[in-house]
Write a protein that holds these residues in place. Structure first.
Motif, PDB file in Angstrom:
ATOM      1  N   ARG B  53       0.833  -1.188   0.000  1.00 17.09           N
ATOM      2  CA  ARG B  53       0.000   0.000   0.000  1.00 17.09           C
ATOM      3  C   ARG B  53       0.868   1.237   0.000  1.00 17.09           C
ATOM      4  NH1 ARG B  53      -2.736  -3.997   1.425  1.00 17.09           N
ATOM      5  NH2 ARG B  53      -5.004  -4.072   1.542  1.00 17.09           N
ATOM      6  N   ASN B  54       0.370   2.288  -0.618  1.00 21.48           N
ATOM      7  CA  ASN B  54       1.215   3.477  -0.704  1.00 21.48           C
ATOM      8  C   ASN B  54       1.258   4.207   0.636  1.00 21.48           C
ATOM      9  OD1 ASN B  54      -0.928   5.359  -0.585  1.00 21.48           O
ATOM     10  ND2 ASN B  54      -1.264   5.217  -2.790  1.00 21.48           N
ATOM     11  N   LEU B  56       0.138   6.835   1.864  1.00 25.23           N
ATOM     12  CA  LEU B  56      -1.071   7.346   2.501  1.00 25.23           C
ATOM     13  C   LEU B  56      -1.996   6.207   2.916  1.00 25.23           C
ATOM     14  CD1 LEU B  56      -2.619   9.961   3.240  1.00 25.23           C
ATOM     15  CD2 LEU B  56      -3.926   9.588   1.165  1.00 25.23           C
ATOM     16  N   GLN B  57      -2.121   5.229   2.041  1.00 21.59           N
ATOM     17  CA  GLN B  57      -3.010   4.109   2.365  1.00 21.59           C
ATOM     18  C   GLN B  57      -2.559   3.388   3.631  1.00 21.59           C
ATOM     19  OE1 GLN B  57      -2.594   2.121  -1.399  1.00 21.59           O
ATOM     20  NE2 GLN B  57      -4.636   2.680  -2.042  1.00 21.59           N
ATOM     21  N   PHE B  59      -1.281   4.568   6.172  1.00 20.93           N
ATOM     22  CA  PHE B  59      -1.622   5.331   7.367  1.00 20.93           C
ATOM     23  C   PHE B  59      -2.964   4.895   7.962  1.00 20.93           C
ATOM     24  CE2 PHE B  59      -4.913   8.617   7.329  1.00 20.93           C
ATOM     25  CZ  PHE B  59      -4.874   9.074   8.636  1.00 20.93           C
ATOM     26  N   THR B  60      -3.860   4.427   7.097  1.00 19.74           N
ATOM     27  CA  THR B  60      -5.170   4.035   7.623  1.00 19.74           C
ATOM     28  C   THR B  60      -5.131   2.667   8.289  1.00 19.74           C
ATOM     29  OG1 THR B  60      -5.828   3.037   5.546  1.00 19.74           O
ATOM     30  CG2 THR B  60      -6.386   5.347   5.853  1.00 19.74           C
ATOM     31  N   ILE B  61      -4.048   1.933   8.090  1.00 21.26           N
ATOM     32  CA  ILE B  61      -3.971   0.594   8.677  1.00 21.26           C
ATOM     33  C   ILE B  61      -3.477   0.643  10.113  1.00 21.26           C
ATOM     34  CG2 ILE B  61      -2.838  -1.633   8.545  1.00 21.26           C
ATOM     35  CD1 ILE B  61      -2.677  -1.394   5.618  1.00 21.26           C
ATOM     36  N   TRP B 154      -1.952  12.482  10.652  1.00 24.12           N
ATOM     37  CA  TRP B 154      -1.358  11.901   9.450  1.00 24.12           C
ATOM     38  C   TRP B 154      -0.165  12.719   9.018  1.00 24.12           C
ATOM     39  CZ3 TRP B 154      -5.478  12.309   4.952  1.00 24.12           C
ATOM     40  CH2 TRP B 154      -5.718  13.648   4.664  1.00 24.12           C
ATOM     41  N   ILE B 286       0.370  16.980   1.856  1.00 20.30           N
ATOM     42  CA  ILE B 286       1.206  16.067   1.090  1.00 20.30           C
ATOM     43  C   ILE B 286       0.825  16.179  -0.379  1.00 20.30           C
ATOM     44  CG2 ILE B 286       1.461  14.445   2.990  1.00 20.30           C
ATOM     45  CD1 ILE B 286      -0.588  12.664   1.391  1.00 20.30           C
ATOM     46  N   PRO B 287       1.726  15.787  -1.277  1.00 22.16           N
ATOM     47  CA  PRO B 287       1.352  15.824  -2.700  1.00 22.16           C
ATOM     48  C   PRO B 287       0.333  14.733  -3.025  1.00 22.16           C
ATOM     49  CG  PRO B 287       3.626  15.070  -2.420  1.00 22.16           C
ATOM     50  CD  PRO B 287       3.103  15.381  -1.062  1.00 22.16           C
ATOM     51  N   ASN B 288      -0.102  14.722  -4.260  1.00 19.10           N
ATOM     52  CA  ASN B 288      -1.029  13.702  -4.749  1.00 19.10           C
ATOM     53  C   ASN B 288      -0.622  12.317  -4.237  1.00 19.10           C
ATOM     54  OD1 ASN B 288      -2.572  11.962  -6.232  1.00 19.10           O
ATOM     55  ND2 ASN B 288      -1.747  12.567  -8.225  1.00 19.10           N
ATOM     56  N   PRO B 289      -1.461  11.702  -3.394  1.00 20.13           N
ATOM     57  CA  PRO B 289      -1.042  10.460  -2.729  1.00 20.13           C
ATOM     58  C   PRO B 289      -0.656   9.335  -3.683  1.00 20.13           C
ATOM     59  CG  PRO B 289      -3.374  10.938  -2.333  1.00 20.13           C
ATOM     60  CD  PRO B 289      -2.782  12.153  -2.957  1.00 20.13           C
ATOM     61  N   HIS B 290      -1.221   9.331  -4.876  1.00 23.30           N
ATOM     62  CA  HIS B 290      -0.885   8.256  -5.812  1.00 23.30           C
ATOM     63  C   HIS B 290       0.552   8.361  -6.290  1.00 23.30           C
ATOM     64  CE1 HIS B 290      -4.862   6.672  -6.024  1.00 23.30           C
ATOM     65  NE2 HIS B 290      -5.365   7.832  -6.360  1.00 23.30           N
TER      66      HIS B 290
ATOM     67  N   ILE C  59      -7.697   4.706  -4.468  1.00 24.41           N
ATOM     68  CA  ILE C  59      -7.079   5.017  -3.182  1.00 24.41           C
ATOM     69  C   ILE C  59      -7.567   4.037  -2.124  1.00 24.41           C
ATOM     70  CG2 ILE C  59      -8.784   6.615  -2.196  1.00 24.41           C
ATOM     71  CD1 ILE C  59      -4.998   7.156  -2.131  1.00 24.41           C
ATOM     72  N   MET C  61      -7.839   1.341   0.183  1.00 22.15           N
ATOM     73  CA  MET C  61      -6.845   0.317   0.477  1.00 22.15           C
ATOM     74  C   MET C  61      -7.500  -1.015   0.802  1.00 22.15           C
ATOM     75  SD  MET C  61      -6.002  -0.156   4.055  1.00 22.15           S
ATOM     76  CE  MET C  61      -7.138   0.083   5.389  1.00 22.15           C
ATOM     77  N   CYS C  94     -12.284   5.113   6.411  1.00 18.99           N
ATOM     78  CA  CYS C  94     -11.126   5.982   6.604  1.00 18.99           C
ATOM     79  C   CYS C  94     -11.336   7.292   5.861  1.00 18.99           C
ATOM     80  CB  CYS C  94      -9.852   5.306   6.119  1.00 18.99           C
ATOM     81  SG  CYS C  94      -9.809   4.971   4.352  1.00 18.99           S
ATOM     82  N   LEU C  96     -10.544   8.178   2.922  1.00 20.67           N
ATOM     83  CA  LEU C  96      -9.543   8.645   1.961  1.00 20.67           C
ATOM     84  C   LEU C  96     -10.193   8.909   0.607  1.00 20.67           C
ATOM     85  CD1 LEU C  96      -6.272   6.588   2.527  1.00 20.67           C
ATOM     86  CD2 LEU C  96      -6.901   8.826   3.374  1.00 20.67           C
ATOM     87  N   LEU C 148      -6.979  16.266  -0.902  1.00 19.52           N
ATOM     88  CA  LEU C 148      -5.598  15.868  -1.193  1.00 19.52           C
ATOM     89  C   LEU C 148      -5.255  16.065  -2.659  1.00 19.52           C
ATOM     90  CD1 LEU C 148      -4.911  12.733   0.965  1.00 19.52           C
ATOM     91  CD2 LEU C 148      -4.220  15.076   1.313  1.00 19.52           C
ATOM     92  N   SER C 149      -6.234  16.479  -3.457  1.00 16.41           N
ATOM     93  CA  SER C 149      -5.904  16.826  -4.831  1.00 16.41           C
ATOM     94  C   SER C 149      -5.178  18.156  -4.799  1.00 16.41           C
ATOM     95  CB  SER C 149      -7.173  16.952  -5.667  1.00 16.41           C
ATOM     96  OG  SER C 149      -7.843  15.724  -5.700  1.00 16.41           O
ATOM     97  N   ASP C 150      -4.171  18.254  -5.631  1.00 15.92           N
ATOM     98  CA  ASP C 150      -3.408  19.504  -5.689  1.00 15.92           C
ATOM     99  C   ASP C 150      -3.989  20.326  -6.836  1.00 15.92           C
ATOM    100  OD1 ASP C 150      -1.630  21.498  -5.725  1.00 15.92           O
ATOM    101  OD2 ASP C 150       0.162  20.243  -5.804  1.00 15.92           O
ATOM    102  N   SER C 185       3.249  15.223 -11.040  1.00 15.31           N
ATOM    103  CA  SER C 185       2.807  14.452  -9.881  1.00 15.31           C
ATOM    104  C   SER C 185       1.414  14.882  -9.409  1.00 15.31           C
ATOM    105  CB  SER C 185       3.816  14.565  -8.742  1.00 15.31           C
ATOM    106  OG  SER C 185       3.738  15.835  -8.162  1.00 15.31           O
ATOM    107  N   ARG C 186       0.875  15.943  -9.963  1.00 17.26           N
ATOM    108  CA  ARG C 186      -0.496  16.327  -9.594  1.00 17.26           C
ATOM    109  C   ARG C 186      -1.520  15.414 -10.251  1.00 17.26           C
ATOM    110  NH1 ARG C 186      -1.789  21.581 -11.989  1.00 17.26           N
ATOM    111  NH2 ARG C 186      -3.769  21.241 -10.981  1.00 17.26           N
TER     112      ARG C 186
END
Lengths: 193, 367, 596
Positions: B53-54, B56-57, B59-61, B154, B286-290, C59, C61, C94, C96, C148-150, C185-186
């Motif tokens: 998981r990335n 950000l993901q 963090f929820t765990i 977070w 944080i930047p775009n989590p993906h 996103i 998870m 969560c 997200l 969280l979108s830039d 990265s956006r």
């Protein structure tokens, strides 16, 4: 952080440098000192830290699988309750048949950590006494914390998918179909996952 | 007189209130001669899951590692990420974090009241304290949107700013809890049943405690002043005024007293944090989590949870997922080697009583 | 301790005082526990605002969110038509999904009680299964600040307006590496943009390659279906950005600038060839002729050559690029840039015969008969006139002619005060070129500024350079002196009349508002049309032409089977990327037709 404030940290490092062959060492930040040693130096370094430098408390022990390098990195984290410093002692061993010395005669609770690392990574500790099974029961696959153990694959093989969600679509593919876009194979690794 | 040795399995269904684990006891009469802990009933493989998981993901765990007190996990995770990445956290966020952590500590101690007294057969205490804990959970609900799993702290700060009217409500709740603590004293600490059960039971040797890596109230109950908040201060604990109690004794009673003092300290800390909290940003986005990657590096961070030092060892290989997150909960030491050692010679009836006093928590042993 | 510890026995008894106090518990369900304003309960999705980007699904998870088709929601540009369905059996609340939702359509609600005897019921679609209950109870949402979108684009560096007008140096400076990585990265990689791109370029993939610091892969992905990416990276009309998921609450990803960044990493034609390293199929002996080296012709030529066809392009002018060379000013698209890209095409085997006008230097019929297929990308060369008096005066000219001369290296006398008529990109180009030639320039446009079809960045650029824009001005007459030289433009003011059919408002001349603007020349820029006189009449009869354009099917095939057409003379969108798309599609059709 001024130089003065890292005095104690530097002192410890100099001491260890004088005494042992360190592969790499650094004061990482206040309260964090890191040294890297060969596996055979582990016991002397830990004993020295405990007996001579008052690193009497064993805080943590961890293992990281660097599958690309074919190595495991094992890190021992010690704590000096007087100087309030964490000392990292790192060592690397081969992923295949790597063996480390057992240190539970220095700190009893290291036994628990070693049992877990043995179970999760398959590292053998010379002379470790303790039940083979710790967290995993009746586990017959490879040690699961190794990077090459694929959980997704394991889940796919072990469990069935609950029916009712087959109609899910991938947005990117769905739009592609609509537009006849032909995505070359080499580009697919950059698609959203 | 020689007695027959019998094997007794305690658990795995919640021995006391500590979580699913099993203690295999060899008993002679009522006395434990050998104890062996068996964990593995709550292994959810969080550390492995995080590899897939990335940042950000994952963090929820982490909050799921500890049900009564999830916040130190979030705090550790966030702080480890921030340390490796070099991400700044706004001052306000630090105060909010401290407040959240202390609220969580109060909630945990209230739950502990229930567990500790429940395992001594004093059930009224548990009804009260767990009921009062709900008022803290109400605060969490207002603040984070969740009662148990907050997923609030977070990387980069906290998820949302304090809602309107939160400060007043929090202060009112603190006043209420503080008042209730006197009732608790009468019911528990002044209770001769509890005193008789707790004194002289489950004694940890002072020298052993340090070497064995005992942390938190059990260590302070051996007369050693040790607390991450003071030894390795994080967030803004160095700017707050508080005292860490330490008392000689090493038995269940001392550990209970330590917690009794600490809950008052925490109430005070919540008040201080709310009072000194500056304005401004609460989050360094944080930047775009993906596409969020963290430079290669590792960090070992520690947070003082209600049960002691909670450590996270985190390694990044420069990618968008953690290479390794290794969770070290306080119970890792308390619940296996120390517990096995401590139970020898104790009474069967005291087993879960001692477990509760150590804060044994299997989910953080096996994660 | 004495056996009878009186205090220890009595103290606990004080707990009895709690009797008679109001209980802390509530009687459920008579009294419902009210959730807080931030509660993270069941999902709710505003289906109309949702664009089906699937960011929530990726996103998640727990893999609890599926994107599914829902009756009544058809996809369109910028909307996949899919909507999220949540498996509440897997969801961990969560939120997200809420934090990353670019439109803010997905929220969590205060509603948290959901009891069902059938486990399958946990699979439900927010917004449909809780249509009323959800909307009233929205509690956990993300706004622009918390999302969280830039939403903010990395600004593009460019020369200042007063520096720009000194020369024809490129105005936009391009992203440097750091800026490009940050901007890339956006992107959330939803891929909705690809539908809007006429050429369906693989946008999310090449942006992701840039974000992952692999510019060479980005270039390879770009070259998969666009052989003129640097040109597109500089001047594309970028319909992709119009539908970017980020536009719903912020700035679109700078897709065009990112493409530009990726292409500029290859400094010359050899490097492009080295990086792209295309597979060139063995010659198959089929001969293809292409008329016009504009974007569509070049595209067709490049991909046909890669597929082993023998390709010859006939170009009337001295340079390749068509309108992109002769129409677009050099401060937007430098000549070297285009030459680099054309040079690369020639290096893989595309033959271009310059200065060869079909119909004059070579006979169309001859080409047609000697080829296995012919592709026409002839464009619109002939400008429309305004249709007002005085247009034949000396000093009244057409923008495409003016740009053609300047871009070809010549010059044209326009005087020091110029009026440009029109609101499209060509009008802006002419105005900015005239500005660089030292004239004081006013753009006269019938509608409002926001109605102008030109790119907003171009309009801003023109304003920065000191071009005046006079909206709602209707030209009436070009006025000249006795020598036949333009001296002024007579125009009237217009008011905007709302369109009863919901279209854009229409300008209506205000009676008595006529004014005269003193000018030295008037440049008309209201459109062009094709010139198909090169086709002999007997063949023209067999080719269907409607409203000035060749009628083509989806394969870009005209009514003559061997003849294909693309670009401005075959589509209505009139931009380079559509021309490239036409060329690419024709290649596939030609290959299918000849190689089966």
């Amino acid at each position: 952080m001024s130089e003065n404030k890292l005095n104690k940290e530097q002192l410890l490092l100099d001491l260890l440098k004088k005494k042992f062959i360190l592969n790499e060492s650094a004061v990482r930040r206040a309260k964090r000192v890191e040294v890297k040693v060969d596996p055979k130096e582990i016991i002397p370094v830990l004993l020295y830290a405990k007996e001579n430098s008052r690193y009497i408390s064993f805080a943590h022990m961890s293992c990281v699988d660097w599958i690309e390098d074919g190595e495991f990195e094992v890190v021992y984290i010690l704590w000096n309750p007087e100087d309030k410093i964490n000392l990292f002692v790192k060592t690397r061993i081969s992923r295949d048949n790597g063996v480390l010395p057992n240190i539970d005669f220095i700190w009893r609770q290291a036994n628990t950590y070693e049992r877990e690392i043995r179970e999760m990574f398959g590292i053998q500790f010379e002379g470790l006494v303790g039940r083979q099974e710790f967290i995993l029961e009746d586990w017959e696959h490879m040690p699961p914390m190794r990077r090459d153990f694929d959980t997704a694959e394991f889940v796919k093989k072990t469990y069935f998918k609950r029916p009712g969600r087959e109609d899910a679509k991938d947005v990117r593919e769905f739009v592609q179909e609509r537009t006849d876009e032909e995505l070359p194979d080499f580009a697919k690794k950059y698609s959203r996952d | 007189m020689r007695e027959k040795t019998t094997t007794l399995y305690l658990g795995p269904q919640h021995p006391g209130i500590t979580g699913n684990m099993m203690v295999k006891l060899q008993v002679q009469g009522d006395t434990v001669v050998k104890a062996e802990t068996h964990v593995g009933y709550l292994h959810r493989g969080f550390e492995k899951l995080m590899e897939r998981r990335n940042w950000l993901q994952s963090f929820t765990i982490v909050c799921r590692i500890c049900v009564p007190e999830p916040d130190p996990n979030e705090e550790n995770y966030s702080r480890a990420v921030e340390e490796i990445e070099g991400r700044e956290v706004p001052e306000r966020a630090k105060y909010i974090r401290v407040m959240t952590l202390e609220l969580a500590r109060i909630a945990t101690y209230l739950l502990w009241y229930g567990g500790q007294s429940g395992s001594a057969g004093l059930y009224t205490m548990g009804q009260w304290s767990v009921g009062d804990r709900n008022y803290i959970l109400d605060l969490f609900e207002d603040l984070t949107g969740g009662r148990i799993y907050h997923m609030y702290i977070w990387p980069g700060g906290v998820r949302r700013d304090l809602p309107k009217g939160f400060k007043d409500k929090a202060l009112r709740t603190m006043d209420y809890i503080e008042k209730r603590l006197d009732d608790y004293d009468k019911l528990l600490f002044e209770n001769s049943i509890f005193q008789k059960r707790a004194k002289g039971v489950g004694i940890i040797d002072k020298k052993k405690a340090v070497e064995w890596g005992v942390v938190g109230p059990p260590l302070r109950g051996c007369g050693i002043k040790s607390d991450v908040r003071i030894d390795d201060p994080y967030e803004v604990y160095d700017k707050l005024d508080f005292e860490v109690p330490a008392m000689e004794g090493g038995d269940v009673w001392t550990r209970a007293l330590i917690r009794r003092f600490e809950i008052r300290q925490s109430i005070n800390l919540v008040r201080q944090a709310l009072d000194k909290m500056p304005g401004g940003e609460y989050y360094n986005k944080i930047p775009n989590p993906h596409k969020w990657t963290i430079p290669a590096g590792d960090a070992f961070v520690k947070t003082e949870s209600a049960r002691g030092e909670f450590g996270y060892y985190m390694v990044s290989d420069g990618g968008n997922k953690p290479r390794r997150v290794h969770v070290k909960g306080p119970a890792y030491v308390h619940g296996v080697s120390l517990l096995e050692n401590l139970l020898e010679g104790e009474n069967i009836a005291d087993v879960s009583f001692i477990m509760n006093s150590l804060g044994t928590c299997p989910p953080e042993i096996e994660r | 301790m004495a056996f009878f510890d009186l205090k220890g026995l009595l103290s606990p008894v004080t707990g009895l005082k709690q009797f008679g106090k109001k209980p802390h518990t509530i009687m459920f369900p008579d009294v419902a526990e009210h959730a807080s304003d931030r509660y993270r309960g069941l999902h709710f999705n505003k289906l109309e605002d949702c664009i089906g980007c699937g960011n929530c699904s990726t996103i998640c998870m727990n893999e609890a969110i599926d994107m599914i088709q829902i009756a009544g929601y058809e996809g369109k540009k910028g909307d996949s038509g899919l909507r999220p369905r949540v498996d509440n059996g897997r969801c961990c609340w969560c939120a997200l999904c809420v934090e990353v939702c670019p439109t803010g359509s997905l929220n969590l609600t205060k509603d948290y009680i959901f009891v069902t005897p059938d486990a399958n019921d946990f699979l439900w679609t927010p917004g449909i299964d809780n249509k009323e209950k959800g909307e009233e109870n929205i509690s956990f949402y993300s706004d622009k600040e918390t999302s969280l979108s830039d939403y903010s684009r990395v600004p593009m560096r460019e020369l200042d307006g007063d520096v720009r007008i000194q020369s024809f140096a490129e105005a936009v400076l391009g992203y440097n590496e750091e800026e490009a990585r940050k901007e890339a990265s956006r992107c959330i990689s939803c891929g909705l943009c690809t539908e809007s791109c006429p050429d369906h370029m693989h946008i999310p993939e090449y942006i992701n390659a840039i974000a992952r610091e692999n510019d060479e892969d980005a270039l390879r992905i770009i070259y998969d279906n666009n052989p003129l990416p640097e040109m597109c990276g500089k001047v594309c009309t970028r319909r992709c950005e119009d539908v970017c998921a980020m536009t719903h609450r912020g700035d679109a990803i700078a897709i065009r600038w990112l493409k530009r960044y990726a292409t500029e990493t290859a400094k010359n034609a050899e490097i492009i060839k080295e990086i792209v390293n295309p597979e060139i199929k063995e010659a198959n002996g089929k001969k293809i002729s292409i008329i016009g080296a504009g974007p569509s012709g070049l595209t067709a030529g490049y991909y046909l050559a890669l597929r082993g066809f023998d390709v010859t392009i006939y170009e009337a002018k001295a340079k390749a690029g068509g309108m992109t060379f002769y129409g677009i000013p050099k401060y937007r698209l430098p000549a070297e840039s285009l030459e680099k890209q054309v040079g690369y095409m020639q290096s893989i085997g595309v033959k271009i015969n310059f200065n060869t006008r079909v119909g004059k230097d070579i006979d169309f019929k001859e080409i047609y008969n000697n080829s296995d297929a012919v592709f026409m990308g002839v464009g619109f060369e002939k400008p429309w006139t305004l249709g007002i008096t005085g247009e034949d005066l000396n000093g009244s000219l057409q923008a495409v002619t003016y740009l053609d001369v300047i871009n070809g290296g010549g010059d044209m006398e326009i005087g020091d005060k110029v009026a440009v008529i029109g609101g499209g990109n060509v009008a802006i180009d002419a105005a900015r070129v005239a500005r660089r030639k030292g004239a004081d320039v006013t753009i006269v446009y019938r509608r409002r500024v926001e109605d102008m079809p030109a790119d907003w960045e171009e309009i801003e650029g023109a304003e920065d350079e000191g071009v005046h824009i006079m909206p709602q001005g209707i030209p009436i007459e070009v006025i000249g002196d006795k020598n036949g030289k333009v001296t002024g433009l007579k125009f009237a003011r217009a008011e905007m009349i709302p369109d009863p059919d919901g279209g854009r408002p229409r300008p209506k001349q205000i009676e008595g508002s006529e004014e005269i603007m003193e000018v030295t020349s008037v440049i008309g820029a209201i459109g062009q049309e094709g010139d198909y006189s090169f086709i002999p009449d007997d063949m023209k009869n067999q080719i269907k032409i409607e409203r000035g354009r060749f009628v083509v099917d989806e394969n870009k095939q005209t009514t003559l089977p061997k003849l294909f057409a693309g670009g401005d003379s075959a589509n209505r969108t009139a931009d380079a990327i559509s021309a490239i798309a036409d060329g690419f599609r024709a290649v596939k059709a030609i290959e299918k037709m000849l190689m089966k």
